[in-house]
Design a protein around this motif. Structure first.
Motif, mmCIF file in Angstrom:
data_model
loop_
_atom_site.group_PDB
_atom_site.id
_atom_site.type_symbol
_atom_site.label_atom_id
_atom_site.label_comp_id
_atom_site.label_asym_id
_atom_site.label_seq_id
_atom_site.Cartn_x
_atom_site.Cartn_y
_atom_site.Cartn_z
ATOM 1 N N GLY A 291 0.819 -1.205 0.000
ATOM 2 C CA GLY A 291 0.000 0.000 0.000
ATOM 3 C C GLY A 291 0.853 1.255 0.000
ATOM 4 O O GLY A 291 0.551 2.231 -0.699
ATOM 5 N N THR A 292 1.945 1.240 0.775
ATOM 6 C CA THR A 292 2.850 2.380 0.826
ATOM 7 C C THR A 292 3.462 2.644 -0.544
ATOM 8 O O THR A 292 3.526 3.793 -1.000
ATOM 9 C CB THR A 292 3.973 2.128 1.847
ATOM 10 O OG1 THR A 292 3.401 1.914 3.138
ATOM 11 C CG2 THR A 292 4.934 3.300 1.901
ATOM 12 N N ALA A 293 3.911 1.582 -1.202
ATOM 13 C CA ALA A 293 4.528 1.733 -2.524
ATOM 14 C C ALA A 293 3.549 2.342 -3.525
ATOM 15 O O ALA A 293 3.911 3.245 -4.293
ATOM 16 C CB ALA A 293 5.021 0.380 -3.020
ATOM 17 N N LEU A 294 2.294 1.896 -3.502
ATOM 18 C CA LEU A 294 1.302 2.413 -4.441
ATOM 19 C C LEU A 294 0.953 3.877 -4.149
ATOM 20 O O LEU A 294 0.809 4.687 -5.067
ATOM 21 C CB LEU A 294 0.037 1.548 -4.396
ATOM 22 C CG LEU A 294 0.185 0.146 -4.993
ATOM 23 C CD1 LEU A 294 -1.080 -0.671 -4.751
ATOM 24 C CD2 LEU A 294 0.475 0.223 -6.495
ATOM 25 N N VAL A 295 0.827 4.206 -2.876
ATOM 26 C CA VAL A 295 0.536 5.600 -2.515
ATOM 27 C C VAL A 295 1.666 6.518 -2.973
ATOM 28 O O VAL A 295 1.432 7.565 -3.585
ATOM 29 C CB VAL A 295 0.307 5.738 -0.994
ATOM 30 C CG1 VAL A 295 0.351 7.209 -0.575
ATOM 31 C CG2 VAL A 295 -1.032 5.145 -0.599
ATOM 32 N N LEU A 296 2.904 6.131 -2.694
ATOM 33 C CA LEU A 296 4.038 6.970 -3.076
ATOM 34 C C LEU A 296 4.204 7.050 -4.593
ATOM 35 O O LEU A 296 4.588 8.091 -5.125
ATOM 36 C CB LEU A 296 5.319 6.454 -2.423
ATOM 37 C CG LEU A 296 5.351 6.557 -0.887
ATOM 38 C CD1 LEU A 296 6.694 6.080 -0.356
ATOM 39 C CD2 LEU A 296 5.084 7.978 -0.434
ATOM 40 N N LEU A 297 3.885 5.961 -5.294
ATOM 41 C CA LEU A 297 3.906 6.010 -6.763
ATOM 42 C C LEU A 297 2.838 6.974 -7.272
ATOM 43 O O LEU A 297 3.067 7.727 -8.226
ATOM 44 C CB LEU A 297 3.676 4.615 -7.342
ATOM 45 C CG LEU A 297 4.879 3.670 -7.355
ATOM 46 C CD1 LEU A 297 4.448 2.272 -7.800
ATOM 47 C CD2 LEU A 297 5.981 4.208 -8.274
ATOM 48 N N GLY A 298 1.677 6.943 -6.632
ATOM 49 C CA GLY A 298 0.613 7.861 -7.012
ATOM 50 C C GLY A 298 1.000 9.306 -6.784
ATOM 51 O O GLY A 298 0.757 10.184 -7.618
ATOM 52 N N VAL A 299 1.634 9.570 -5.640
ATOM 53 C CA VAL A 299 2.084 10.923 -5.326
ATOM 54 C C VAL A 299 3.157 11.367 -6.330
ATOM 55 O O VAL A 299 3.110 12.484 -6.864
ATOM 56 C CB VAL A 299 2.632 10.991 -3.887
ATOM 57 C CG1 VAL A 299 3.290 12.341 -3.629
ATOM 58 C CG2 VAL A 299 1.521 10.758 -2.885
ATOM 59 N N ALA A 300 4.131 10.491 -6.582
ATOM 60 C CA ALA A 300 5.198 10.830 -7.530
ATOM 61 C C ALA A 300 4.642 11.078 -8.925
ATOM 62 O O ALA A 300 5.037 12.033 -9.608
ATOM 63 C CB ALA A 300 6.225 9.697 -7.553
ATOM 64 N N GLY A 301 3.701 10.247 -9.339
ATOM 65 C CA GLY A 301 3.104 10.411 -10.654
ATOM 66 C C GLY A 301 2.334 11.705 -10.790
ATOM 67 O O GLY A 301 2.371 12.363 -11.845
ATOM 68 N N SER A 302 1.633 12.091 -9.726
ATOM 69 C CA SER A 302 0.874 13.353 -9.785
ATOM 70 C C SER A 302 1.814 14.538 -9.879
ATOM 71 O O SER A 302 1.526 15.516 -10.572
ATOM 72 C CB SER A 302 -0.046 13.475 -8.553
ATOM 73 O OG SER A 302 0.702 13.581 -7.354
ATOM 74 N N PHE A 303 2.960 14.484 -9.176
ATOM 75 C CA PHE A 303 3.962 15.549 -9.300
ATOM 76 C C PHE A 303 4.462 15.635 -10.744
ATOM 77 O O PHE A 303 4.549 16.714 -11.315
ATOM 78 C CB PHE A 303 5.142 15.274 -8.379
ATOM 79 C CG PHE A 303 4.925 15.700 -6.968
ATOM 80 C CD1 PHE A 303 4.329 16.909 -6.644
ATOM 81 C CD2 PHE A 303 5.331 14.890 -5.921
ATOM 82 C CE1 PHE A 303 4.131 17.305 -5.354
ATOM 83 C CE2 PHE A 303 5.142 15.272 -4.596
ATOM 84 C CZ PHE A 303 4.544 16.483 -4.311
#
Length: 308
Positions: A291-303
């Motif tokens: 879950g942490t990996a997916l959240v951080l990927l989502g955050v990075a992708g939005s940036f």
């Protein structure tokens, strides 16, 4: 002469950036640890009632910041428009976000809380796209899907093992808290005030403190009987969470682009998960890591989508 002027401007810009990154570093580290401090401060059997904790913390911190600003000869008088901005953003940042977090952490692990709050940049990016009437790119939509999938994976075990309505309500509150924080951050960013950061932070925290006091009365919270550990956590939240880091957050928003400031969401969860595991023995499972990996990927992708 022109070259000297340009060199001076470049030097001043570099200096402002370094100051901004210094304040951002404080936000990176200290805010990651405040999730643990809140968990200890409101823990059942020896902690503070959550809204009483918020009122005590902010009604002490706000006047201290204003007094410090006054002693340093910074003007503390504000206009009606400035009051509206500071009170409004302060209520969203403190009551809407921090208040929900404090209530939820009576039941939720500090690491889980920090991971859900890591979604703030996604919400900010989404709200900015709506306000600016931008059509989201495929990359941005994909990033949101990844981030929300991560939220679902993190939340599912909590909901499945939840034995009371409070467990479910804590998850709901932790989903709403980053939205409220994003609204407060955007409000302040888009309606800047020409005040010293200590003054801005002081008025925001007083507004939040008054709101917390009213909530504590309405909810009928009992008088606190905190343990020594809860008092230590309270002191940490007051000194580092309120006096130091919230002011640094405002300063970073002024000196750096919003997207860079919001990268604190990458670091805070790592600090919170490590401290929760180290001090409170909070579990770190395969579901937590996924879950942490997916959240951080989502955050990075939005940036990334915002910059393209």
């Amino acid at each position: 002469m022109a070259n000297a002027t340009q060199a001076g401007i470049a030097s001043e810009s570099t200096s402002r950036s370094w100051v901004g990154f210094f304040h951002l570093f404080i936000v990176y580290i200290v805010w990651g640890s405040t999730y643990l401090a809140i968990r200890v401060a409101v823990m059942d059997g020896g902690g503070f009632p959550p809204f009483t904790l918020g009122a005590m913390r902010l009604l002490l911190a706000g006047p201290i910041l204003l007094l410090a600003a006054f002693l340093l000869r910074n003007p503390i008088k504000i206009t009606r428009d400035e009051f509206k901005v500071l009170a409004g953003s302060g209520l969203f940042l403190w009551i809407g976000a921090n208040g929900l977090v404090m209530w939820a952490e009576q039941f939720a692990d500090s690491a889980y809380t920090a991971l859900l709050l890591a979604t703030v940049p996604m919400w900010v990016a989404l709200m900015e796209a709506i306000l600016d009437r931008k059509i989201p790119s495929k990359q941005f939509i994909g990033s949101l899907v990844l981030g929300f999938l991560g939220i679902g994976i993190l939340s599912a075990p909590v909901l499945l093992k939840g034995t009371s309505s409070a467990d479910v309500l804590s998850v709901i509150f932790l989903l709403l808290a980053p939205i409220s924080w994003g609204i407060g951050s955007l409000w302040q960013r888009r309606k800047p005030v020409s005040l010293n950061p200590m003054v801005s932070s002081g008025y925001q925290q007083i507004a939040g403190g008054v709101g917390f006091a009213l909530l504590a009365i309405v909810m009928g919270e009992p008088l606190p009987t905190p343990s020594p550990e809860a008092w230590v956590a309270f002191a940490y939240l007051l000194i580092f969470g309120s006096l130091l880091t919230f002011t640094s957050y405002i300063m970073a928003l002024r000196l750096l682009p919003t997207g860079i400031v919001m990268t604190y969401a990458y670091v805070n969860p790592v600090v919170a998960v490590f401290l929760g595991w180290l001090i409170l023995q909070e579990p770190v499972t395969h579901w937590t890591l996924l879950g942490t990996a997916l959240v951080l990927l989502g955050v990075a992708g939005s940036f990334r989508a915002q910059k393209t």
